[in-house]
Design a protein around this motif. Structure first.
Motif, PDB file in Angstrom:
ATOM      1  N   HIS A   1       0.963  -1.256   0.001  1.00 18.88           N
ATOM      2  CA  HIS A   1      -0.325   0.079  -0.171  1.00 18.88           C
ATOM      3  C   HIS A   1       0.815   1.256   0.134  1.00 18.88           C
ATOM      4  N   ALA A   2       2.011   1.186   0.607  1.00 19.50           N
ATOM      5  CA  ALA A   2       2.837   2.429   0.707  1.00 19.50           C
ATOM      6  C   ALA A   2       3.370   2.594  -0.513  1.00 19.50           C
ATOM      7  N   ALA A   3       3.723   1.772  -1.310  1.00 21.82           N
ATOM      8  CA  ALA A   3       4.415   2.052  -2.593  1.00 21.82           C
ATOM      9  C   ALA A   3       3.154   2.336  -3.452  1.00 21.82           C
ATOM     10  N   VAL A   4       2.174   1.995  -3.477  1.00 21.75           N
ATOM     11  CA  VAL A   4       1.134   2.362  -4.144  1.00 21.75           C
ATOM     12  C   VAL A   4       0.596   3.741  -3.845  1.00 21.75           C
ATOM     13  N   ARG A   5       0.490   4.208  -2.744  1.00 26.30           N
ATOM     14  CA  ARG A   5       0.473   5.478  -2.384  1.00 26.30           C
ATOM     15  C   ARG A   5       1.577   6.447  -3.021  1.00 26.30           C
ATOM     16  N   ALA A   6       2.946   6.023  -2.965  1.00 31.15           N
ATOM     17  CA  ALA A   6       3.843   6.726  -3.472  1.00 31.15           C
ATOM     18  C   ALA A   6       4.073   6.844  -4.956  1.00 31.15           C
ATOM     19  N   GLY A   7       3.248   6.041  -5.515  1.00 34.97           N
ATOM     20  CA  GLY A   7       3.158   5.985  -7.138  1.00 34.97           C
ATOM     21  C   GLY A   7       4.182   5.037  -7.688  1.00 34.97           C
ATOM     22  N   ASP A   8       4.632   4.166  -6.718  1.00 41.91           N
ATOM     23  CA  ASP A   8       5.730   3.290  -7.244  1.00 41.91           C
ATOM     24  C   ASP A   8       4.928   1.804  -7.778  1.00 41.91           C
ATOM     25  N   ASP A   9       4.347   1.818  -8.687  1.00 42.82           N
ATOM     26  CA  ASP A   9       3.734   0.567  -9.101  1.00 42.82           C
ATOM     27  C   ASP A   9       4.591  -0.649  -9.241  1.00 42.82           C
ATOM     28  N   ASP A  10       5.896  -0.234  -9.921  1.00 39.40           N
ATOM     29  CA  ASP A  10       6.823  -1.580  -9.850  1.00 39.40           C
ATOM     30  C   ASP A  10       7.206  -1.944  -8.731  1.00 39.40           C
ATOM     31  N   LYS A  11       7.370  -1.286  -7.824  1.00 38.83           N
ATOM     32  CA  LYS A  11       7.875  -1.764  -6.543  1.00 38.83           C
ATOM     33  C   LYS A  11       6.609  -2.379  -5.883  1.00 38.83           C
ATOM     34  N   ALA A  12       5.520  -2.016  -5.957  1.00 39.62           N
ATOM     35  CA  ALA A  12       4.175  -2.684  -5.351  1.00 39.62           C
ATOM     36  C   ALA A  12       4.204  -4.014  -6.015  1.00 39.62           C
ATOM     37  N   ARG A  13       4.245  -4.129  -7.340  1.00 36.33           N
ATOM     38  CA  ARG A  13       4.105  -5.350  -7.963  1.00 36.33           C
ATOM     39  C   ARG A  13       5.188  -6.546  -7.641  1.00 36.33           C
ATOM     40  N   ALA A  14       6.363  -5.715  -7.680  1.00 37.72           N
ATOM     41  CA  ALA A  14       7.299  -6.840  -7.104  1.00 37.72           C
ATOM     42  C   ALA A  14       7.246  -7.427  -5.547  1.00 37.72           C
ATOM     43  N   LEU A  15       6.314  -6.611  -4.827  1.00 37.83           N
ATOM     44  CA  LEU A  15       6.309  -7.186  -3.547  1.00 37.83           C
ATOM     45  C   LEU A  15       5.105  -8.221  -3.597  1.00 37.83           C
ATOM     46  N   LEU A  16       4.252  -8.398  -4.647  1.00 42.20           N
ATOM     47  CA  LEU A  16       3.216  -9.295  -4.395  1.00 42.20           C
ATOM     48  C   LEU A  16       3.549 -10.657  -4.350  1.00 42.20           C
ATOM     49  N   PRO A  17       2.818 -11.256  -3.614  1.00 42.01           N
ATOM     50  CA  PRO A  17       3.149 -12.906  -3.795  1.00 42.01           C
ATOM     51  C   PRO A  17       3.044 -13.590  -4.857  1.00 42.01           C
ATOM     52  N   VAL A  18       3.546 -14.497  -5.250  1.00 43.56           N
ATOM     53  CA  VAL A  18       3.390 -15.346  -6.530  1.00 43.56           C
ATOM     54  C   VAL A  18       2.119 -15.837  -6.373  1.00 43.56           C
ATOM     55  N   GLU A  19       1.127 -15.896  -7.401  1.00 49.04           N
ATOM     56  CA  GLU A  19       0.130 -16.515  -7.632  1.00 49.04           C
ATOM     57  C   GLU A  19       0.086 -17.308  -8.833  1.00 49.04           C
ATOM     58  N   ARG A  20      -0.136 -18.769  -8.676  1.00 47.46           N
ATOM     59  CA  ARG A  20       0.033 -19.742  -9.702  1.00 47.46           C
ATOM     60  C   ARG A  20      -1.405 -20.039 -10.143  1.00 47.46           C
ATOM     61  N   PRO A  21      -1.484 -20.262 -11.282  1.00 50.77           N
ATOM     62  CA  PRO A  21      -2.964 -20.968 -11.819  1.00 50.77           C
ATOM     63  C   PRO A  21      -3.158 -22.281 -10.940  1.00 50.77           C
ATOM     64  N   TYR A  22      -4.459 -22.332 -10.511  1.00 49.43           N
ATOM     65  CA  TYR A  22      -5.000 -23.759  -9.912  1.00 49.43           C
ATOM     66  C   TYR A  22      -4.987 -24.825 -10.980  1.00 49.43           C
ATOM     67  N   VAL A  23      -4.298 -25.818 -11.107  1.00 54.49           N
ATOM     68  CA  VAL A  23      -4.517 -26.885 -11.976  1.00 54.49           C
ATOM     69  C   VAL A  23      -5.180 -27.900 -11.059  1.00 54.49           C
ATOM     70  N   THR A  24      -6.243 -28.595 -11.686  1.00 52.40           N
ATOM     71  CA  THR A  24      -6.904 -29.724 -10.922  1.00 52.40           C
ATOM     72  C   THR A  24      -6.091 -31.002 -10.887  1.00 52.40           C
ATOM     73  N   THR A  25      -6.195 -31.669 -10.180  1.00 50.59           N
ATOM     74  CA  THR A  25      -5.575 -33.213 -10.124  1.00 50.59           C
ATOM     75  C   THR A  25      -5.839 -33.945 -11.397  1.00 50.59           C
ATOM     76  N   THR A  26      -6.848 -34.165 -11.844  1.00 49.31           N
ATOM     77  CA  THR A  26      -6.998 -34.743 -12.968  1.00 49.31           C
ATOM     78  C   THR A  26      -6.393 -34.023 -14.174  1.00 49.31           C
ATOM     79  N   ALA A  27      -6.542 -32.784 -14.160  1.00 51.71           N
ATOM     80  CA  ALA A  27      -5.587 -31.856 -15.411  1.00 51.71           C
ATOM     81  C   ALA A  27      -4.328 -32.399 -15.342  1.00 51.71           C
ATOM     82  N   GLN A  28      -3.722 -32.382 -13.934  1.00 52.71           N
ATOM     83  CA  GLN A  28      -2.018 -32.720 -13.941  1.00 52.71           C
ATOM     84  C   GLN A  28      -1.707 -34.138 -14.554  1.00 52.71           C
ATOM     85  N   ASN A  29      -2.858 -35.302 -14.254  1.00 52.51           N
ATOM     86  CA  ASN A  29      -2.674 -36.513 -14.328  1.00 52.51           C
ATOM     87  C   ASN A  29      -2.876 -36.601 -15.975  1.00 52.51           C
ATOM     88  N   ALA A  30      -3.367 -35.765 -16.638  1.00 56.45           N
ATOM     89  CA  ALA A  30      -4.074 -36.221 -18.068  1.00 56.45           C
ATOM     90  C   ALA A  30      -2.691 -36.092 -18.984  1.00 56.45           C
TER      91      ALA A  30
END
Length: 166
Positions: free
Chosen positions: A137-166
């Motif tokens: 939030h502090a980075a966003v308020r400071a207008g430093d979107d690159d820093k804010a994005r770099a801080l975000l946790p990595v979120e990976r797509p959810y792949v179902t177990t059946t899709a993984q085994n296909a």
């Protein structure tokens, strides 16, 4: 990072004991619907970067893959009547400034047996990510979107177990 469970009713009163016990304990109420919110930015929208009253703490709950798979496999749309244990709804994903994005973020609501399993079997750990929320939030308020994005946790797509085994 695990699924986020912020915006829980009671805020710090619920978060503090949960962080100490590494699972939800009283005053958390098992009788209420509990929502799994896997999107960090959607959660920041919901809790106002940990600034909204009653939502000043942001616990990230890491849950077992088997538990998440079970919840997803049993979920019905939140618009369907009846009393299912697991509901799913899709809300617009949010950007750094809470703007709606052109795609959706899933939220999974648990009640009855599903919330019991979430609390007693599926929860692996609970981490306080409040400081991270405020740093982004502090980075966003400071207008430093690159820093804010770099801080975000990595979120990976959810792949179902059946899709993984296909």
């Amino acid at each position: 990072m695990g699924a986020l469970s912020s915006g829980i009713s009671g805020g710090p009163a619920i978060a503090e004991p949960a962080l100490a016990a590494q699972r939800f304990v009283p005053p958390f109420k098992m009788e209420r619907m509990t929502w799994i919110k896997p999107s960090f930015l959607w959660m920041m929208y919901r809790c106002g970067y940990a600034r909204k009253e009653g939502q000043e703490r942001v616990p990230a709950v890491r849950i077992a893959r088997e538990g998440f798979d079970r919840a997803v496999s049993r979920a019905v749309e939140s618009t369907i009547s009846g009393k299912p244990d697991v509901r799913v709804q899709w809300d617009p994903e949010r950007g750094l400034r809470h703007e709606a994005l052109p795609y959706r973020a899933v939220q999974i609501g648990l009640t009855r047996e599903a919330v019991q399993k979430y609390v007693h079997e599926w929860t692996i750990s609970i981490t306080d990510v409040t400081a991270l929320a405020r740093e982004v939030h502090a980075a966003v308020r400071a207008g430093d979107d690159d820093k804010a994005r770099a801080l975000l946790p990595v979120e990976r797509p959810y792949v179902t177990t059946t899709a993984q085994n296909a």
